[in-house]
Structures are given as structure tokens and as C-alpha cells.
Design a protein around this motif. Structure first.
Motif, mmCIF file in Angstrom:
data_model
loop_
_atom_site.group_PDB
_atom_site.id
_atom_site.type_symbol
_atom_site.label_atom_id
_atom_site.label_comp_id
_atom_site.label_asym_id
_atom_site.label_seq_id
_atom_site.Cartn_x
_atom_site.Cartn_y
_atom_site.Cartn_z
ATOM 1 N N LEU A 100 57.038 10.743 31.360
ATOM 2 C CA LEU A 100 57.046 10.123 29.830
ATOM 3 C C LEU A 100 55.980 10.908 28.916
ATOM 4 O O LEU A 100 56.023 11.328 28.060
ATOM 5 C CB LEU A 100 56.788 8.558 29.713
ATOM 6 N N LEU A 101 54.786 11.062 29.499
ATOM 7 C CA LEU A 101 53.801 11.675 28.940
ATOM 8 C C LEU A 101 54.064 13.147 28.844
ATOM 9 O O LEU A 101 53.661 13.800 27.531
ATOM 10 C CB LEU A 101 52.479 11.655 29.906
ATOM 11 N N PRO A 151 69.113 15.683 30.964
ATOM 12 C CA PRO A 151 68.864 14.876 29.998
ATOM 13 C C PRO A 151 67.709 13.881 30.283
ATOM 14 O O PRO A 151 67.289 13.575 31.535
ATOM 15 C CB PRO A 151 70.124 14.037 29.871
ATOM 16 N N VAL A 152 66.937 13.192 29.372
ATOM 17 C CA VAL A 152 65.911 12.470 29.704
ATOM 18 C C VAL A 152 65.996 11.320 30.601
ATOM 19 O O VAL A 152 65.057 11.261 31.372
ATOM 20 C CB VAL A 152 65.156 12.039 28.540
ATOM 21 N N PHE A 193 59.842 7.874 19.788
ATOM 22 C CA PHE A 193 59.390 7.869 20.989
ATOM 23 C C PHE A 193 59.017 6.361 21.384
ATOM 24 O O PHE A 193 59.195 5.910 22.512
ATOM 25 C CB PHE A 193 58.227 8.694 21.460
ATOM 26 N N TYR A 194 58.388 5.797 20.572
ATOM 27 C CA TYR A 194 57.804 4.452 20.571
ATOM 28 C C TYR A 194 59.054 3.563 21.332
ATOM 29 O O TYR A 194 58.933 2.729 22.334
ATOM 30 C CB TYR A 194 57.337 3.773 19.609
ATOM 31 N N TYR A 195 60.312 3.857 20.824
ATOM 32 C CA TYR A 195 61.252 3.043 21.194
ATOM 33 C C TYR A 195 61.972 3.462 22.456
ATOM 34 O O TYR A 195 62.894 2.947 23.080
ATOM 35 C CB TYR A 195 62.392 3.005 20.361
ATOM 36 N N ILE A 196 61.356 4.519 23.349
ATOM 37 C CA ILE A 196 61.689 4.716 24.508
ATOM 38 C C ILE A 196 60.644 4.186 25.467
ATOM 39 O O ILE A 196 60.677 3.385 26.530
ATOM 40 C CB ILE A 196 61.608 6.357 24.884
ATOM 41 N N ALA A 197 59.149 4.360 25.039
ATOM 42 C CA ALA A 197 58.088 3.778 25.697
ATOM 43 C C ALA A 197 57.847 2.621 25.974
ATOM 44 O O ALA A 197 57.806 1.907 26.918
ATOM 45 C CB ALA A 197 56.951 4.787 25.275
ATOM 46 N N ALA A 198 57.929 1.739 24.813
ATOM 47 C CA ALA A 198 57.653 0.437 24.854
ATOM 48 C C ALA A 198 58.768 -0.551 25.583
ATOM 49 O O ALA A 198 58.378 -1.189 26.468
ATOM 50 C CB ALA A 198 57.653 -0.156 23.343
#
Lengths: 351, 294
Positions: A246-247, A104-105, A181-186
Motif C-alpha cells: 500500500l505504501l 492490477p492493484v 486512496f483513502y478509500y482503499i487504505a481505510a
């Protein structure tokens, strides 16, 4: 009225000195930042749709790399011309773990950070014997060797064809759109940023600054050079590794083109433009370098009528090169330094 | 056996190019203390200038060669005056960053003007080869070696028997003492960059002649770094020898290692050597010991 609210930099107790947010005003601004970050996607979607959101996500990822790079370059004064290679290690680690083992991520991201951090410590080993300029050469060599391994270790990395990476998912919920995805990265960028603020204020951060200013003096007051230098490389690489994973998850595809030496140079540009040693600077630099090419697209057509061979990567490289030289010559403290000067101008106005 | 000789000779030829680039690099580093990441790009620009002079202006090879040296020298001097000179007292780290910016800029501008296509280089050397038994050495390679030997000799004479060359050595040894002796350090800096750029241009013309003319030649110039470090950052004979060793190793690895480890191994070997040298003997073969006065 207490003294600390009247004179904002006056500290009267140790407890106050150790606080992360020294004044209520700062707490307020930080809260506003969190709310603003949470609301940003809607604003972006209103203004420019998914493409704008895509750029915001790339900025968050770039900011993570820049913060790691900043620890090395801004705090410790160690130069790295191979940060794209650390990013590559993170991205391919995540891709391989997700594809082969189906992890998983949250595990792929964490493991990428760990693996890349470990590689960073190894790459940092030459820093024990050599310093400054020589170190730049060592990291450059690491960059080229990594490029080579990516292209030629086809069974592991897919060679020049690259690799498909699955979108991050938690359980059955896939973070497969720009907004999700924003809500993972930010949040991750924010957390890593807070961690970096604390790291810089810790014994570790102060030891690095001491090494930067004079390694002989630092050693004389009991800073273990070997330990802190390699550790700085490790932490910096771990940040790049997390960003790389992430990228990989975000783009859904990675290939050798994502991690060239030109990318490494762009991360250096981020630090120089933003302001070495400043976390605000890392963020500003990441924004600058990610968004500048988009602004430049407007000028591209006009220039092409003069130079028919002009391709976009060239224009990008020209602007990066110019920006690097001009900032070093005219604003060595970067955008963060400019911001500080503006603030000081207004706080002391009209003097 | 023939393969060995053949590979060695072509290795020496490409090594000569590395030597020339490394030489320009060492000159700048010794005299001005700048680690010039743009040396490979200066080399590339030199080759493009020659290309345009011959194909667009129909110059004869000899005339174009001379004009290229002058133009490349001017470019080097211009770079020093405009970019490096205002920053002369900045720490070395800052100057490295500037040269990286320069390298990026030069490569992109070259691509913008001439495009990123690969061109066949208008060779001044006739095609053909010298045959030594079973071994055929292309005339280009012979020519490259001859030019490098002659240039090395000329440089040796220049540095030891002319006033300007002596002044350059003086500045490299101690810039402040040299200044006290009445040498214009500013002028020497500019001339050093001009000389290094001209040397790079010669390397570029030879390299483009051996392979092709393309914008990635600058990256090949980066392989002069291993040569420089191997030779010891501040040593001119070291740069020459380092270039030859790297060229030789690359060429031999291309023949003997690539079949075992997969294609392209020889291309990164130089950087592996760089890492090994940095870890085991950072001062290189001829380098002075690293000392620092606190």
C-alpha cells in the motif's frame, strides 16, 4: 431485561460468548465507527486540506503494520526488530509486480502479503531454536541483510535510486489522489483489524498467548510450538507486506530510506505506546507515532536556536527514544491501558 | 600472499575494536542480564568526548584520554542509575526495549550537539607505518592491537586479583547469593555500566582513529553483536575471540568476496554469520548450555 444487558460482561450462553459484537451498544458503536471513517476525509479536507488526509492515509498503513506487529510482540511475546524489512519486501514485491508484469492493484497487494508472509515464516525459523532476546538479534540481522540487498540488487530494486510505482487502479479508475486512496487504505485496515480480532479469539490466538506466558506449559497442553511460532511470524509479516505494498502504491516511489532500522524501532514504539496485546492499542500507537512528529515541528525552531545542528530526524528520534523509555517506565500497558483505567474509573464511580 | 597478510592484519585491528565493544556488552549482560543495544552508542559518545576535549579544550592526548574514560564512565553510571535501575526487576524483554530507546536517544542527541558531519579524528598516534617486508601496517593498527592486548590483561588481573573484580564476578554468577555475602548489588550494577561505557569509549577512540568520527559509528557497534553471539553471550574470552574472528572475516571478505559478489558484501557478512550461528549453535563457541528450570 436480560442479564447480559444489565451486567455487561456476564455471558450466559456459548453463542453469546462467540459473538463478535456482544451487545447492541457495541454494534451501534461499530456502526458509528464505520460512518465516522467514511466521513473522515471530508472533515480532514475541511480542516487541513490534503496534507491532513495524507497523514490519515499514512496512519491507516501504519495501523496495519502495528496490528501485525502486535500479534507477534503483544500476543506471542516474540520480538522483532526487523519489521521495516518485511515492509520493504512487500513494497518491492508490489513495485516489481506492477512495473514488470503490470498486475492490477488487488493482485499486487494480495501477492505482496503472501510473499512477505512466506519470507516471515523463513525468518521465524530461528524462533524454533532460540527465543526472546536472541530472536531480536536474528530479526535485526534480517533487517541489515535486507537493507543491503535492496541497495545492491540494482537490477531488481533500482538500488539507492529506488523505484517508481504506479498509482493503484481498478480498470480505468485510478486511485491517484489522497482522497481516493483513502478509500482503499481505510477499508482494508478495518477489514484486517476485524480479521485480527477474530484471529486473537481463535485457537491460534489463544495458543500464542499460552506460548507467551509459558512455552513449556503451552507445549505440555498440546500446543505445537514450532507450528504456531512460525505461523505467528508469517501472519505478522503478511500484514507488514500488505502495508508495504500500500505504501509503495501510495507514495509512488520507494527507496531504501523508507525501510531503515529506525523505522523498525518506530513500529516497536507503536506497540509499547499503544499497549501490547491490544488492537485498540495498535491503532492508538499508530496514530501517536504518525502524528507526534507533526506536532513536534512547532517546537523545532525554538530548539534550533540552542542547537544549530539540530535536524528534524534527530528531533524525531529523540522524542521516540524518550517516549519509549517513559512509557515502559510509567505506563507499561500503554494508551490502551490508560483508556481502560479511565473507563473503569467512570463505570465504578463514585467508588 | 602479501595481500592476505595485509588484509589479515587490518582485520585483526578492526577486530580488536569489535572485541572491546563486545567486551563491554558481555560485562553488562553477565552482571545485570540486560542486552544492551546502546553499547555502540556509548562507544560513539566516548569518541566525541575525546574529540571535543582535544579540539575545543586543547588538552594533551594523554590527559584527554584519561578524562574521556572518566566522563564516559560517569555517563554509563548515570544511565544505569536514572534509566535501568528503576526498572531492575522488569522482564529482560522490557529492558531491551529501554536500551533501544537509549540508543536512539544517544545517537540523536550526539547529532544535535556535534552535527552529523564526518570529522577527521585528532589522532594521538603519529602517521606512518611499520614495514614487514612488502607489508605495511599503519601505526594506528599496531597501536590498536597493543591497547587491546594490554586492556585484556588488565581486565584479567582486575577480575581475578581485586576485591571489586571478584565481587563483580560473584554478582554475575548469582546476584542473590552475592547479596547475602554482603556485596552491594546496586553498586556493582552501576560500576559495571561505568566500566562497560569506559571500555566502549576506548573502542570508540580507536575506531574513530582507524576510520573517521561520525554518528553512524553506533551502527558499527551493532556488529559487535555477531562477535558476542559467536563467542557465547556470557564469555569474556569468547567476546575477545569473536571480535577478532568477525574483524578478520570482514577484512578478508572485503578483499576476496567483494569483487565476486559486488561491493559492500563484507559489511553484511557479520550478520549472515550471526544468523548461521543462531541457527546452528545458539550458545556460541564458549557459551553455557541453555537450560530453564520450570
Amino acid at each position: 431485561m436480560t442479564a447480559s444487558s444489565k451486567y455487561r460482561d456476564l455471558v450466559t450462553t456459548y453463542g453469546e460468548d462467540l459473538q463478535l459484537f456482544r451487545t447492541g451498544v457495541r454494534k451501534f458503536w461499530f456502526g458509528l465507527l464505520v460512518v465516522g471513517l467514511a466521513a473522515l476525509p471530508w472533515a480532514a479536507a475541511e480542516l487541513g486540506g490534503n496534507y491532513l488526509l495524507y497523514l490519515v492515509n499514512l496512519t491507516a498503513i501504519a495501523a496495519i503494520v502495528a496490528m501485525g506487529m502486535n500479534l507477534l510482540l503483544g500476543c506471542a511475546g516474540l520480538i522483532s526488530l526487523g519489521h521495516a524489512a518485511f515492509l520493504a519486501v512487500g513494497a518491492y514485491t508490489a513495485a516489481i509486480l506492477a512495473n514488470r508484469l503490470g498486475l492490477p492493484v488487488w493482485m499486487t497487494v494480495a501477492l505482496s502479503g503472501l510473499v512477505t508472509g512466506g519470507i516471515g515464516v523463513i525468518v521465524g525459523l530461528p524462533a524454533l531454536r532460540i527465543k526472546g532476546l536472541y530472536l531480536g538479534l536474528a530479526t535485526l540481522a534480517f533487517q541489515f541483510i535486507t537493507d543491503h540487498v535492496i541497495v545492491h540488487a540494482e537490477t531488481l530494486t533500482g538500488g539507492a535510486n529506488g523505484m517508481i510505482v504506479p498509482a493503484p487502479a481498478l480498470g480505468s479508475f485510478a486511485f491517484d489522489t489522497d482522497l481516493r486512496f483513502y478509500y482503499i487504505a481505510a477499508p482494508l485496515a478495518l477489514l484486517l483489524g476485524l480479521a485480527m480480532v477474530n484471529l486473537q479469539r481463535s485457537r491460534f490466538g489463544r495458543a500464542l498467548v499460552a506460548i507467551r506466558d509459558s512455552d513449556v506449559a503451552a507445549e505440555a497442553v498440546g500446543v505445537n510450538l514450532a507450528r504456531y511460532k512460525t505461523l505467528a511470524f508469517g501472519v505478522s509479516a503478511a500484514y507488514a507486506g500488505v502495508a508495504g505494498s500500500l505504501l509503495a502504491h501510495y507514495l509512488g516511489y520507494i527507496g531504501p530510506d523508507h525501510f531503515t532500522v529506525m523505522k523498525s524501532i518506530e513500529y516497536v514504539v507503536m506497540i509499547i505506546v499503544g499497549g501490547p496485546g491490544s488492537i485498540l492499542g495498535s491503532l492508538l500507537g499508530a496514530i501517536f507515532v504518525t502524528w507526534l512528529p507533526e506536532v513536534m515541528r512547532f517546537g523545532e525552531e525554538a530548539l534550533r536556536s540552542f542547537f544549530p545542528h539540530l535536524v528534524f530526524p534527530d528531533l524525531r528520534a529523540i522524542v521516540m527514544g524518550l517516549v519509549l523509555i517513559l512509557f515502559i517506565a510509567f505506563e507499561p500497558e500503554g494508551l490502551a491501558g490508560r483508556w481502560r483505567k479511565i473507563r473503569e474509573y467512570w463505570t465504578t464511580w463514585p467508588f | 600472499m602479501d595481500t592476505l597478510i595485509q588484509a589479515s592484519l587490518s582485520g585483526v585491528a578492526i577486530g580488536c575494536v569489535y572485541s572491546l565493544v563486545a567486551l563491554g556488552f558481555v560485562l553488562i549482560y553477565k552482571a545485570t542480564g540486560v542486552l544492551n543495544f546502546a553499547q555502540g552508542e556509548l562507544m560513539m559518545v566516548g569518541a566525541y568526548i575525546y574529540f571535543s576535549l582535544v579540539t575545543s579544550l586543547d588538552m594533551t592526548p594523554l590527559l584527554a584520554f584519561g578524562a574521556t574514560l572518566v566522563l564516559a564512565g560517569l555517563l554509563g553510571a548515570l544511565v544505569e542509575r536514572l534509566v535501568l535501575h528503576p526498572l531492575v526487576d522488569e522482564p529482560p524483554f522490557t529492558l531491551v526495549m529501554v536500551t533501544i530507546g537509549l540508543a536512539t536517544l544517544l545517537r540523536a542527541v550526539t547529532g544535535m550537539i556535534w552535527s552529523h558531519d564526518t570529522f577527521a579524528f585528532p589522532s594521538p598516534v603519529p602517521e606512518g607505518a611499520v614495514h614487514l617486508g612488502q607489508v605495511a601496517v599503519p601505526l594506528v593498527d599496531v597501536w590498536t592491537m597493543a591497547v587491546t592486548v594490554v586492556l585484556s590483561l588488565l581486565l584479567f588481573l582486575f577480575f581475578h586479583y581485586t576485591r571489586l573484580g571478584t565481587a563483580m564476578r560473584a554478582v554475575a554468577q548469582n546476584r542473590y547469593a552475592a547479596q547475602l555475602m554482603g556485596i552491594s548489588v546496586d553498586r556493582i550494577f552501576t560500576l559495571t555500566w561505568a566500566l562497560a561505557a569506559s571500555l566502549g569509549a576506548i573502542g570508540g577512540m580507536l575506531l574513530a582513529d582507524i576510520s573517521f568520527l561520525h554518528t553512524n559509528m553506533g551502527f558499527i557497534g551493532l556488529r559487535a553483536f555477531p562477535a558476542v553471539v559467536l563467542g557465547g553471550m556470557e564469555s569474556i574470552p569468547g567476546a575477545l575471540l569473536g571480535g577478532l574472528i568477525i574483524g578478520l572475516i570482514e577484512s578478508l571478505a572485503g578483499v576476496y568476496l567483494d569483487p565476486i559478489l559486488g561491493g559492500g558484501t563484507h559489511q553484511v557478512l557479520a550478520f549472515v554469520i550471526l544468523l548461521v550461528v543462531l541457527m546452528l549453535r545458539p550458545t556460541g563457541l564458549f557459551g553455557a548450555t541453555l537450560e530453564k528450570r520450570v
